[in-house]
Design an enzyme around this catalytic site. Structure first.
Site, PDB file in Angstrom:
ATOM      1  N   LYS A 134     -37.460  19.463-122.703  1.00 23.51           N
ATOM      2  CA  LYS A 134     -37.379  20.594-121.764  1.00 23.51           C
ATOM      3  C   LYS A 134     -36.770  20.173-120.439  1.00 23.51           C
ATOM      4  O   LYS A 134     -36.101  20.965-119.775  1.00 23.51           O
ATOM      5  CB  LYS A 134     -38.770  21.212-121.555  1.00 23.51           C
ATOM      6  N   LYS A 216     -35.831  22.149-134.980  1.00 25.81           N
ATOM      7  CA  LYS A 216     -36.879  23.169-135.026  1.00 25.81           C
ATOM      8  C   LYS A 216     -36.315  24.553-134.698  1.00 25.81           C
ATOM      9  O   LYS A 216     -35.530  24.683-133.756  1.00 25.81           O
ATOM     10  CB  LYS A 216     -37.962  22.794-134.005  1.00 25.81           C
ATOM     11  N   LYS A 219     -37.811  29.759-130.186  1.00 29.83           N
ATOM     12  CA  LYS A 219     -37.655  31.038-129.497  1.00 29.83           C
ATOM     13  C   LYS A 219     -36.529  30.981-128.488  1.00 29.83           C
ATOM     14  O   LYS A 219     -35.905  31.969-128.180  1.00 29.83           O
ATOM     15  CB  LYS A 219     -38.918  31.331-128.662  1.00 29.83           C
TER      16      LYS A 219
HETATM   17  P1  TYM Z   1     -45.464  27.958-128.822  1.00 31.76           P
HETATM   18  O1  TYM Z   1     -45.643  29.262-128.150  1.00 31.76           O
HETATM   19  O2  TYM Z   1     -44.210  27.193-128.566  1.00 31.76           O
HETATM   20  O3  TYM Z   1     -45.581  28.134-130.383  1.00 31.76           O
HETATM   21  C1  TYM Z   1     -46.695  28.781-130.942  1.00 31.76           C
HETATM   22  C2  TYM Z   1     -47.081  28.110-132.241  1.00 31.76           C
HETATM   23  O4  TYM Z   1     -45.996  28.152-133.161  1.00 31.76           O
HETATM   24  C3  TYM Z   1     -45.733  26.852-133.656  1.00 31.76           C
HETATM   25  N1  TYM Z   1     -44.289  26.746-133.907  1.00 31.76           N
HETATM   26  C4  TYM Z   1     -43.742  26.388-135.081  1.00 31.76           C
HETATM   27  N2  TYM Z   1     -44.297  26.044-136.255  1.00 31.76           N
HETATM   28  C5  TYM Z   1     -43.464  25.720-137.275  1.00 31.76           C
HETATM   29  N3  TYM Z   1     -42.119  25.758-137.167  1.00 31.76           N
HETATM   30  C6  TYM Z   1     -41.511  26.112-136.008  1.00 31.76           C
HETATM   31  N4  TYM Z   1     -40.190  26.153-135.917  1.00 31.76           N
HETATM   32  C7  TYM Z   1     -42.332  26.441-134.887  1.00 31.76           C
HETATM   33  N5  TYM Z   1     -42.075  26.826-133.619  1.00 31.76           N
HETATM   34  C8  TYM Z   1     -43.290  26.995-133.034  1.00 31.76           C
HETATM   35  C9  TYM Z   1     -46.183  25.916-132.551  1.00 31.76           C
HETATM   36  O5  TYM Z   1     -46.454  24.624-133.063  1.00 31.76           O
HETATM   37  C10 TYM Z   1     -47.424  26.623-132.057  1.00 31.76           C
HETATM   38  O6  TYM Z   1     -48.530  26.301-132.868  1.00 31.76           O
HETATM   39  N6  TYM Z   1     -48.203  24.755-126.246  1.00 31.76           N
HETATM   40  C11 TYM Z   1     -48.294  25.767-127.264  1.00 31.76           C
HETATM   41  C12 TYM Z   1     -49.222  26.917-126.897  1.00 31.76           C
HETATM   42  C13 TYM Z   1     -50.579  26.462-126.503  1.00 31.76           C
HETATM   43  C14 TYM Z   1     -51.573  25.963-127.378  1.00 31.76           C
HETATM   44  C15 TYM Z   1     -52.693  25.694-126.561  1.00 31.76           C
HETATM   45  C16 TYM Z   1     -51.617  25.755-128.757  1.00 31.76           C
HETATM   46  C17 TYM Z   1     -51.088  26.483-125.247  1.00 31.76           C
HETATM   47  N7  TYM Z   1     -52.368  26.012-125.281  1.00 31.76           N
HETATM   48  C18 TYM Z   1     -53.858  25.170-127.090  1.00 31.76           C
HETATM   49  C19 TYM Z   1     -52.802  25.236-129.282  1.00 31.76           C
HETATM   50  C20 TYM Z   1     -53.900  24.948-128.460  1.00 31.76           C
HETATM   51  C21 TYM Z   1     -46.897  26.318-127.468  1.00 31.76           C
HETATM   52  O7  TYM Z   1     -46.057  26.193-126.662  1.00 31.76           O
HETATM   53  O8  TYM Z   1     -46.737  27.029-128.577  1.00 31.76           O
END
Ligand code: TYM
Length: 352
Positions: A134, A216, A219
């Site tokens: 990032k 990956k 979004k």
């Molecule tokens: P975020 O918003 O980027 O993504 C949400 C969830 O989707 C999963 N994910 C994927 N899984 C498989 N293939 C992909 N291409 C893919 N892209 C995203 C992510 O692994 C995630 O589980 N930091 C976290 C949000 C968060 C969080 C937490 C998660 C904040 N606090 C506490 C667990 C526990 C995040 O940015 O997810």
């Protein structure tokens, strides 16, 4: 069903019981309300969250405090916050069974993150892959929050004494650092935090971009033709799958190392149909890539189009969504504030 137990610090805690009368384990997960969500988010995380909601005492947050580590348009952030809530519910997460809330509605997250900062080393944060990625992408805004992101995530998880955290593989490093921070704190004081386990799907823990399947699906990719959003209409979904990168073999076989494109499509197909990899390989034996890609697109749209309708229906009832969030914030606060009070006592903050 709930009962109260006393922990070692004499704080009354409510514990949710399973129908058999055993204390349910706690589960935590969150999604950032940035842009529209992708099928990667659904396959990697949301699908598991839905599947695990009966067995665990679940806390599901909309992580808007994480979202601001990258500059957001305020009106969009507000809109996306409700959109993620409605999507959780459209996917089948039941607010009567789970605690659904917005991260910024529970001030304990920021408060615990501050304490945990003093148990985390700068070097550890600098080594985080996502921070490095990032930082490269947002070179004009490498803010402290971007670096501190995993500590806030640790605070999220540890406040609710989560035993398990279902996430995609991209979050594994953040889960590991959460475990390190929790263990460090427990060793310095006395057992305070539950050391959580990450739960990663066997297939689909890292859904790849359709055009660059070893990367990956994200979004925030600049080129969005390789990213399938849960909000894409059927024609767009089919068009994106038609262009998906495969290989020159013309054999539908799951082999992520040698056939990343086809294997990625197989993962997506199994996630959306519930079929196994073997069943899928058999179903498409001798079928050309063009027809296979069409079938994957159809399977995705068959699920996402009704999801969109349900999400829109929920979004039209703002009063109901507000009531879900109010109740969620109150339930979350009760648990989070009790953990925080325990932490404050242990570290020596004078209590009134
Ligand atoms: P975020 O918003 O980027 O993504 C949400 C969830 O989707 C999963 N994910 C994927 N899984 C498989 N293939 C992909 N291409 C893919 N892209 C995203 C992510 O692994 C995630 O589980 N930091 C976290 C949000 C968060 C969080 C937490 C998660 C904040 N606090 C506490 C667990 C526990 C995040 O940015 O997810």
């Amino acid at each position: 069903r709930q009962m109260c137990i006393r922990d070692r610090c004499n704080i009354m805690e409510e514990v949710t019981l399973s129908p058999e009368g055993q204390a349910k384990k706690a589960l935590y997960s969150a999604v950032q309300p940035t842009n529209a969500l992708t099928i990667g988010n659904y396959i990697g995380a949301i699908r598991n969250m839905v599947a695990m909601q009966d067995e665990y005492n679940c806390y599901f947050a909309v992580a808007n405090m994480h979202a601001i580590t990258v500059r957001q348009v305020p009106a969009e952030l507000r809109k996306n916050t409700l959109a993620v809530l409605a999507l959780y519910m459209a996917c089948g997460i039941d607010p009567k069974k789970c605690t659904l809330y917005v991260q910024s509605h529970v001030p304990c997250h920021a408060e615990l993150a501050w304490v945990l900062n003093t148990f985390t080393y700068v070097g550890e944060m600098e080594r985080m892959t996502q921070f490095k990625d990032k930082s490269a992408k947002h070179a004009d805004n490498i803010n402290m929050g971007l670096m501190d992101y995993p500590v806030l995530m640790a605070a999220d998880i540890l406040l609710y004494k989560a035993d398990v955290v279902p996430v995609g593989i991209d979050q594994r490093q953040h889960l590991e650092i959460t475990r390190d921070i929790a263990t460090r704190f427990n060793n310095i004081y006395s057992p305070t935090f539950v050391v959580p386990e990450g739960v990663y799907p066997k297939v689909g823990a890292k859904i790849g971009d359709l055009l660059e399947p070893t990367k990956k699906m994200s979004k925030s990719s600049e080129i969005q033709t390789g990213t399938v959003f849960l909000s894409d209409d059927k024609d767009t979904v089919l068009r994106k799958f038609r262009r998906a990168v495969t290989d020159s073999e013309n054999e539908i076989r799951y082999d992520p190392d040698n056939k990343p494109g086809v294997s990625n499509l197989i993962s997506i197909y199994t996630a959306f149909t519930g079929k196994s990899i073997e069943e899928t390989e058999r179903e498409f034996a001798g079928v050309g890539y063009g027809d296979f890609k069409l079938a994957v697109g159809e399977a995705v749209a068959e699920k996402t189009v009704p999801l969109q309708k349900e999400q829109a229906r929920l979004l039209a009832d703002k009063d109901y969504l507000s009531s879900v969030l109010k109740e969620g914030a109150a339930k979350a606060y009760k648990v989070a504030s009790s953990t925080l009070a325990k932490v404050y006592r242990k570290i020596g903050f004078y209590q009134l």
